[in-house]
Design a protein around this motif. Structure first.
Motif, mmCIF file in Angstrom:
data_model
loop_
_atom_site.group_PDB
_atom_site.id
_atom_site.type_symbol
_atom_site.label_atom_id
_atom_site.label_comp_id
_atom_site.label_asym_id
_atom_site.label_seq_id
_atom_site.Cartn_x
_atom_site.Cartn_y
_atom_site.Cartn_z
ATOM 1 N N MET A 127 39.606 32.095 -30.567
ATOM 2 C CA MET A 127 40.758 33.584 -30.827
ATOM 3 C C MET A 127 41.222 33.684 -29.459
ATOM 4 O O MET A 127 40.998 33.372 -28.440
ATOM 5 N N ASP A 128 42.389 34.450 -29.703
ATOM 6 C CA ASP A 128 43.162 34.970 -28.840
ATOM 7 C C ASP A 128 43.886 36.170 -28.683
ATOM 8 O O ASP A 128 43.357 36.988 -29.804
ATOM 9 N N LEU A 129 44.519 36.619 -27.739
ATOM 10 C CA LEU A 129 45.514 37.853 -27.666
ATOM 11 C C LEU A 129 46.519 37.860 -27.227
ATOM 12 O O LEU A 129 46.643 36.992 -26.310
ATOM 13 N N ARG A 130 47.211 38.650 -27.246
ATOM 14 C CA ARG A 130 48.656 38.590 -26.581
ATOM 15 C C ARG A 130 48.573 39.573 -25.629
ATOM 16 O O ARG A 130 48.214 40.722 -25.882
ATOM 17 N N VAL A 131 48.740 38.968 -24.440
ATOM 18 C CA VAL A 131 48.599 39.764 -23.191
ATOM 19 C C VAL A 131 49.670 39.802 -22.232
ATOM 20 O O VAL A 131 50.330 38.941 -22.100
ATOM 21 N N THR A 132 49.910 40.954 -21.725
ATOM 22 C CA THR A 132 51.169 41.348 -20.645
ATOM 23 C C THR A 132 50.630 41.084 -19.414
ATOM 24 O O THR A 132 51.281 40.299 -18.776
ATOM 25 N N SER A 143 38.628 45.251 -13.122
ATOM 26 C CA SER A 143 39.563 44.288 -13.651
ATOM 27 C C SER A 143 40.312 44.916 -14.911
ATOM 28 O O SER A 143 39.645 45.718 -15.614
ATOM 29 N N PHE A 144 41.661 44.792 -14.981
ATOM 30 C CA PHE A 144 42.453 45.146 -16.220
ATOM 31 C C PHE A 144 42.898 44.018 -17.025
ATOM 32 O O PHE A 144 43.378 43.050 -16.569
ATOM 33 N N VAL A 145 42.728 44.120 -18.358
ATOM 34 C CA VAL A 145 43.393 43.284 -19.422
ATOM 35 C C VAL A 145 44.339 44.323 -20.224
ATOM 36 O O VAL A 145 43.907 45.185 -21.001
ATOM 37 N N ARG A 146 45.561 43.925 -19.568
ATOM 38 C CA ARG A 146 46.639 44.701 -20.297
ATOM 39 C C ARG A 146 47.249 44.040 -21.588
ATOM 40 O O ARG A 146 47.881 43.230 -21.593
ATOM 41 N N PHE A 169 40.402 33.573 -25.499
ATOM 42 C CA PHE A 169 39.379 34.622 -24.914
ATOM 43 C C PHE A 169 38.788 34.091 -23.834
ATOM 44 O O PHE A 169 38.586 34.532 -22.829
ATOM 45 N N ASP A 170 38.515 32.622 -23.996
ATOM 46 C CA ASP A 170 37.871 31.882 -22.744
ATOM 47 C C ASP A 170 38.633 31.866 -21.660
ATOM 48 O O ASP A 170 38.236 32.017 -20.461
ATOM 49 N N ASP A 171 40.086 31.656 -21.777
ATOM 50 C CA ASP A 171 40.603 31.868 -20.491
ATOM 51 C C ASP A 171 40.830 33.250 -19.740
ATOM 52 O O ASP A 171 40.747 33.469 -18.674
ATOM 53 N N ILE A 172 40.635 34.192 -20.714
ATOM 54 C CA ILE A 172 40.627 35.639 -20.319
ATOM 55 C C ILE A 172 39.215 35.790 -19.349
ATOM 56 O O ILE A 172 39.137 36.308 -18.275
ATOM 57 N N GLU A 184 35.817 36.473 -14.767
ATOM 58 C CA GLU A 184 34.870 35.874 -13.942
ATOM 59 C C GLU A 184 35.249 35.415 -12.531
ATOM 60 O O GLU A 184 34.645 35.940 -11.549
ATOM 61 N N ASP A 185 36.476 34.973 -12.191
ATOM 62 C CA ASP A 185 36.982 34.750 -10.830
ATOM 63 C C ASP A 185 37.188 36.096 -10.097
ATOM 64 O O ASP A 185 36.666 36.101 -8.873
ATOM 65 N N PHE A 186 37.432 37.236 -10.846
ATOM 66 C CA PHE A 186 37.432 38.481 -10.202
ATOM 67 C C PHE A 186 36.103 39.009 -9.558
ATOM 68 O O PHE A 186 36.189 39.820 -8.670
ATOM 69 N N GLY A 187 35.246 38.662 -10.364
ATOM 70 C CA GLY A 187 33.850 39.129 -9.946
ATOM 71 C C GLY A 187 33.474 40.428 -10.104
ATOM 72 O O GLY A 187 32.606 41.249 -9.210
ATOM 73 N N CYS A 188 34.236 41.431 -11.101
ATOM 74 C CA CYS A 188 34.187 42.641 -10.863
ATOM 75 C C CYS A 188 33.471 43.252 -12.298
ATOM 76 O O CYS A 188 34.013 42.695 -13.320
ATOM 77 N N GLY A 189 32.580 43.950 -12.012
ATOM 78 C CA GLY A 189 31.518 44.059 -13.184
ATOM 79 C C GLY A 189 32.298 45.274 -14.136
ATOM 80 O O GLY A 189 31.781 45.438 -15.339
ATOM 81 N N LEU A 190 33.301 45.959 -13.870
ATOM 82 C CA LEU A 190 34.018 46.861 -14.652
ATOM 83 C C LEU A 190 35.270 46.543 -15.240
ATOM 84 O O LEU A 190 36.310 46.040 -14.296
ATOM 85 N N VAL A 191 35.612 46.381 -16.611
ATOM 86 C CA VAL A 191 36.797 45.923 -17.041
ATOM 87 C C VAL A 191 37.372 47.142 -17.791
ATOM 88 O O VAL A 191 36.732 47.624 -18.657
ATOM 89 N N GLU A 192 38.511 47.161 -17.877
ATOM 90 C CA GLU A 192 39.255 48.178 -18.826
ATOM 91 C C GLU A 192 40.145 47.268 -19.328
ATOM 92 O O GLU A 192 40.927 46.605 -19.116
ATOM 93 N N VAL A 193 40.317 47.522 -20.757
ATOM 94 C CA VAL A 193 40.939 46.997 -21.662
ATOM 95 C C VAL A 193 42.247 47.963 -22.132
ATOM 96 O O VAL A 193 41.740 49.321 -22.615
#
Ligand code: SF4
Length: 215
Positions: free
Chosen positions: A1-6, A24-27, A52-55, A60-69
């Motif tokens: 599955m995927d998402l359209r990401v800015t 970390s932000f996923v916009r 999803f896997d690439d996101i 994981e590279d960022f290593g931050c436990g808080l993520v905002e979508v």
């Protein structure tokens, strides 16, 4: 599955009770609304389909436990719901910043909702999805009003009262539209209101400027 990401980036959280925390932000791309004062019109079109896997790898590279979508309107893409489930399964603390037009019903209950209520000056107040306010949870969800003028402030106070938002949410955020010239007047209204609300400035704009991207 995927998402359209800015964009996907690591920064600090600029708003809400989480302001100042590394995040970390996923916009996501796209929004059905057109708020007059929108500061993220660049999300309305374009973007890139990312699996999803690439996101997840990037997060994981960022290593931050808080993520905002966030977006755009993150809940406008149907794949966002399984994506949020997967983020929660992986143990992230997840924030969803939504414009309040799409129902939050299908959002994983482990994710924390930051729900915009659009005020009259946004031009989109009639598109608020009011049942979203009844789903807010006092231990974790927040509601945000972007204020441009006195009519917006009165609308916010009426809505806070009507939906008992002080008791229904963890935080009620009063956010001046960036660049309004009566910031001190709004601060006075908030301080004199007697309401348990929080003046919510967009920290990232004071640090990096109003037009900076990816911060
Ligand atoms: S809901 Fe958010 S992204 Fe959409 S137009 Fe309004 S401010 Fe912009």
């Amino acid at each position: 599955m995927d998402l359209r990401v800015t964009e996907i980036f690591l920064s600090i959280q600029g708003e809400s009770s989480h302001a100042g925390r590394p995040c970390s932000f996923v916009r996501l791309t796209g929004c059905p609304m057109r708020c007059v004062w929108c500061d993220s019109e660049y999300t309305f079109a374009g973007g890139e389909r990312i699996s999803f896997d690439d996101i997840f790898a990037k997060l994981e590279d960022f290593g931050c436990g808080l993520v905002e979508v966030t977006g755009g309107e993150p809940l406008a893409q149907k794949n966002v719901f399984p994506f949020i489930n997967a983020l929660c399964d992986q143990g992230y603390e997840v924030l969803i910043e939504t414009g309040g037009y799409v129902s939050t019903e299908r959002v994983d209950p482990r994710a924390k909702i930051i729900l915009d209520v659009k005020c009259p000056a946004s031009g989109e107040a009639e598109r608020n999805h009011w049942p979203n306010l009844e789903r807010l949870r006092p231990e974790m969800d927040e509601v945000k009003f972007v204020i441009v003028d006195m009519a917006d402030w009165e609308f916010a106070k009426e809505t806070i009262d009507k939906y008992d938002l002080i008791n229904r949410t963890k935080e009620v955020l009063i956010s001046p539209a960036h660049g309004i010239d009566n910031l001190s007047a709004l601060a006075e209204l908030v301080s004199q209101s007697g309401l348990k609300v929080r003046l919510n400035l967009q920290l990232h704009k004071y640090i990096w400027g109003a037009d900076a991207r990816g911060v």
